[in-house]
Design a protein around this motif. Structure first.
Motif, PDB file in Angstrom:
ATOM      1  N   SER A 124      -3.356   7.055   6.195  1.00  0.00           N
ATOM      2  CA  SER A 124      -2.547   6.489   7.280  1.00  0.00           C
ATOM      3  C   SER A 124      -3.415   6.288   8.517  1.00  0.00           C
ATOM      4  N   LEU A 125      -4.272   7.252   8.783  1.00  0.00           N
ATOM      5  CA  LEU A 125      -5.172   7.169   9.936  1.00  0.00           C
ATOM      6  C   LEU A 125      -6.159   6.012   9.796  1.00  0.00           C
ATOM      7  N   LEU A 126      -6.616   5.766   8.571  1.00  0.00           N
ATOM      8  CA  LEU A 126      -7.546   4.665   8.333  1.00  0.00           C
ATOM      9  C   LEU A 126      -6.869   3.301   8.492  1.00  0.00           C
ATOM     10  N   SER A 127      -5.593   3.218   8.151  1.00  0.00           N
ATOM     11  CA  SER A 127      -4.905   1.930   8.238  1.00  0.00           C
ATOM     12  C   SER A 127      -4.359   1.646   9.635  1.00  0.00           C
ATOM     13  N   ALA A 128      -4.125   2.687  10.436  1.00  0.00           N
ATOM     14  CA  ALA A 128      -3.484   2.516  11.745  1.00  0.00           C
ATOM     15  C   ALA A 128      -4.211   1.546  12.673  1.00  0.00           C
ATOM     16  N   PRO A 129      -5.545   1.621  12.838  1.00  0.00           N
ATOM     17  CA  PRO A 129      -6.202   0.690  13.763  1.00  0.00           C
ATOM     18  C   PRO A 129      -6.084  -0.775  13.342  1.00  0.00           C
ATOM     19  N   PHE A 130      -5.701  -1.024  12.106  1.00  0.00           N
ATOM     20  CA  PHE A 130      -5.517  -2.389  11.621  1.00  0.00           C
ATOM     21  C   PHE A 130      -4.042  -2.787  11.555  1.00  0.00           C
ATOM     22  N   GLY A 131      -3.170  -1.948  12.144  1.00  0.00           N
ATOM     23  CA  GLY A 131      -1.755  -2.297  12.253  1.00  0.00           C
ATOM     24  C   GLY A 131      -0.841  -1.636  11.257  1.00  0.00           C
ATOM     25  N   GLY A 132      -1.343  -0.733  10.412  1.00  0.00           N
ATOM     26  CA  GLY A 132      -0.503  -0.057   9.426  1.00  0.00           C
ATOM     27  C   GLY A 132       0.180   1.159  10.027  1.00  0.00           C
ATOM     28  N   HIS A 133       1.478   1.316   9.794  1.00  0.00           N
ATOM     29  CA  HIS A 133       2.198   2.406  10.463  1.00  0.00           C
ATOM     30  C   HIS A 133       2.068   3.742   9.733  1.00  0.00           C
ATOM     31  N   ALA A 134       2.207   3.790   8.418  1.00  0.00           N
ATOM     32  CA  ALA A 134       2.047   5.059   7.693  1.00  0.00           C
ATOM     33  C   ALA A 134       2.175   4.831   6.199  1.00  0.00           C
ATOM     34  N   VAL A 135       1.406   5.599   5.425  1.00  0.00           N
ATOM     35  CA  VAL A 135       1.590   5.657   3.972  1.00  0.00           C
ATOM     36  C   VAL A 135       1.953   7.078   3.602  1.00  0.00           C
ATOM     37  N   ASN A 136       2.626   7.243   2.459  1.00  0.00           N
ATOM     38  CA  ASN A 136       3.160   8.555   2.089  1.00  0.00           C
ATOM     39  C   ASN A 136       3.402   8.620   0.586  1.00  0.00           C
ATOM     40  N   LEU A 137       3.827   9.773   0.117  1.00  0.00           N
ATOM     41  CA  LEU A 137       4.191   9.911  -1.290  1.00  0.00           C
ATOM     42  C   LEU A 137       5.415   9.061  -1.581  1.00  0.00           C
ATOM     43  N   ALA A 138       5.395   8.394  -2.717  1.00  0.00           N
ATOM     44  CA  ALA A 138       6.523   7.550  -3.116  1.00  0.00           C
ATOM     45  C   ALA A 138       7.564   8.391  -3.840  1.00  0.00           C
ATOM     46  N   ALA A 139       8.778   7.858  -3.913  1.00  0.00           N
ATOM     47  CA  ALA A 139       9.854   8.539  -4.628  1.00  0.00           C
ATOM     48  C   ALA A 139      10.314   7.697  -5.819  1.00  0.00           C
ATOM     49  N   ILE A 140      10.813   6.475  -5.553  1.00  0.00           N
ATOM     50  CA  ILE A 140      11.329   5.633  -6.629  1.00  0.00           C
ATOM     51  C   ILE A 140      10.217   5.233  -7.594  1.00  0.00           C
ATOM     52  N   THR A 141       9.123   4.680  -7.059  1.00  0.00           N
ATOM     53  CA  THR A 141       8.025   4.272  -7.941  1.00  0.00           C
ATOM     54  C   THR A 141       7.331   5.482  -8.548  1.00  0.00           C
ATOM     55  N   ALA A 142       7.441   6.643  -7.894  1.00  0.00           N
ATOM     56  CA  ALA A 142       6.889   7.865  -8.486  1.00  0.00           C
ATOM     57  C   ALA A 142       7.606   8.191  -9.774  1.00  0.00           C
ATOM     58  N   ALA A 143       8.920   8.002  -9.787  1.00  0.00           N
ATOM     59  CA  ALA A 143       9.692   8.264 -10.999  1.00  0.00           C
ATOM     60  C   ALA A 143       9.301   7.301 -12.113  1.00  0.00           C
ATOM     61  N   MET A 144       8.981   6.059 -11.763  1.00  0.00           N
ATOM     62  CA  MET A 144       8.578   5.079 -12.762  1.00  0.00           C
ATOM     63  C   MET A 144       7.256   5.469 -13.411  1.00  0.00           C
ATOM     64  N   CYS A 145       6.350   6.039 -12.612  1.00  0.00           N
ATOM     65  CA  CYS A 145       5.034   6.401 -13.143  1.00  0.00           C
ATOM     66  C   CYS A 145       5.018   7.790 -13.788  1.00  0.00           C
ATOM     67  N   ALA A 146       5.985   8.640 -13.443  1.00  0.00           N
ATOM     68  CA  ALA A 146       5.987  10.014 -13.960  1.00  0.00           C
ATOM     69  C   ALA A 146       6.881  10.186 -15.178  1.00  0.00           C
ATOM     70  N   SER A 147       7.665   9.166 -15.517  1.00  0.00           N
ATOM     71  CA  SER A 147       8.601   9.296 -16.637  1.00  0.00           C
ATOM     72  C   SER A 147       7.918   9.016 -17.975  1.00  0.00           C
ATOM     73  N   GLU A 148       8.666   9.209 -19.050  1.00  0.00           N
ATOM     74  CA  GLU A 148       8.136   8.973 -20.397  1.00  0.00           C
ATOM     75  C   GLU A 148       7.814   7.502 -20.632  1.00  0.00           C
TER      76      GLU A 148
END
Length: 389
Positions: free
Chosen positions: A255-279
């Motif tokens: 998030s800190l690396l993207s901020a000076p270029f206009g990015g507000h924040a990145v974080n752990l995903a929830a919905i797409t996390a379920a897509m990648c963590a499921s069977e």
């Protein structure tokens, strides 16, 4: 033990997760950055920086931990920006707030008492604040019907039908319909002035108390409470044991690396996390991290070509983009207001938080999200004192 390599199943799951994650919420990100005062070039740069940061973060985290750590931009945070509007100092002040928020996320991962303090924020109040932030944005589809009835109703119809039969693709299909309407209204889109690879814009930050209180602190709270903490919970639900501190710190660094270029924040995903963590991502839970890493690679590609996305957005009536963003946020609003009012003991405090936040009023240049949390917290403390007596 099976060989550590991706297969078609994990690659396709990662590709699908990236498409859904990007297409379902990029309109919200653009709206949030623009509402904070970003120019078209700065918003494009922010979209690019966020996409590349969450892609790289997902790859690093997944390959390092060997668990499917999916990373996303802070959709609730973008919604917060859209509702808060610009602060004194313009987008440069917003970027300063993004940097402060990223540092707070890093600290939440490094300093355990600080992370516990964030987790101790009453969930009903955090959800009520988020619901208040989302409320005004969720009205956009109705406003779009009043302004452009045929176009808006067509988009809503596509979304509603897809929601019934292809739920994951409801927002991407609604966005595709929006672009079709834009092509019909404005004709062929001129891409001659659009760079093949998006050009980043470095923004010199400005730090102010107003931006700190109106943007940085609420952005940090909604990102942690609505994204990072649930993201860990999703991984645990699928049998993984992630170490949350290092993951929070890593997302804060990117998030800190993207901020000076206009990015507000990145974080752990929830919905797409379920897509990648499921069977669906792989039969072997130990190999599913390849799906998250694949989604990260696709996010990077989306970031490099963010200028083409912005070209289509620029040719589309803004009310239609807002309508799609509102449709994308409906489920989040429903979940947040439901969680906020679930407990009778904290319902009144949550409703106060929601109403103050949703009012959109600001005092001393500070947005309603902060005052809503403060008002709800004060009423909750008063109610607990009354019960104790």
């Amino acid at each position: 033990m099976s060989a550590s390599r991706p297969n078609f199943q994990s690659l396709s799951a990662g590709l699908l997760a990236a498409i859904v994650g990007f297409a379902s919420s990029f309109a919200i990100v653009i709206q949030g950055l623009s509402a904070s005062g970003a120019s078209v070039a700065e918003a494009t740069s922010g979209l690019m920086a966020l996409s590349i940061s969450m892609g790289l973060c997902s790859i690093v985290a997944s390959l390092k931990t060997k668990i499917p750590v999916s990373i996303a931009w802070s959709t609730p945070g973008a919604a917060l920006l859209a509702s808060a509007g610009p602060v004194d100092g313009g987008f440069a002040a917003a970027v300063g707030a993004f940097i402060v928020c990223a540092i707070l996320i890093v600290l939440a991962g490094l300093v355990r008492p600080f992370g516990r303090a964030v987790a101790a924020i009453p969930a009903p109040l955090a959800n009520a604040m988020l619901a208040g932030v989302l409320f005004g944005l969720c009205l956009a589809p109705v406003k779009a019907v009043a302004e452009l009835p045929l176009s808006a109703l067509a988009i809503i119809a596509v979304w509603a039908i897809a929601l019934r039969f292809l739920r994951l693709f409801a927002i991407p299909l609604a966005m595709a319909m929006t672009f079709v309407i834009a092509l019909y209204i404005s004709g062929p889109i001129d891409l001659s002035a659009t760079d093949l690879i998006t050009t980043p814009v470095l923004i010199s930050p400005v730090f102010s108390i107003e931006a700190l209180v109106s943007i940085a602190l609420p952005l940090f709270i909604v990102t942690m409470a609505s994204q990072n903490i649930p993201g860990v919970a999703v991984l645990k639900a699928y049998g993984y044991e992630p170490h949350s501190g290092p993951l929070f710190t890593l997302s804060g660094v990117f998030s800190l690396l993207s901020a000076p270029f206009g990015g507000h924040a990145v974080n752990l995903a929830a919905i797409t996390a379920a897509m990648c963590a499921s069977e669906d991502a792989h039969k072997d839970p130990g190999q599913r991290y390849w799906a998250a890493a694949t989604s990260g690679a696709v996010y990077i590609l989306f970031g490099l070509f963010a200028g083409f996305v912005m070209a289509f957005v620029a040719a589309t009536p803004s009310i239609l983009i807002e309508a799609v963003a509102g449709l994308a946020l409906l489920s989040a609003f429903a979940f947040s207001i439901g969680e906020a009012t679930k407990s009778p003991e904290t319902r009144d405090s949550a409703i106060i938080t929601f109403m103050v936040t949703a009012s959109g009023v600001s005092f001393f240049g500070v947005s309603g999200a902060f005052w809503g949390l403060l008002a709800g917290g004060a009423f909750m403390a008063l109610a607990r004192t009354r019960r104790a007596n």
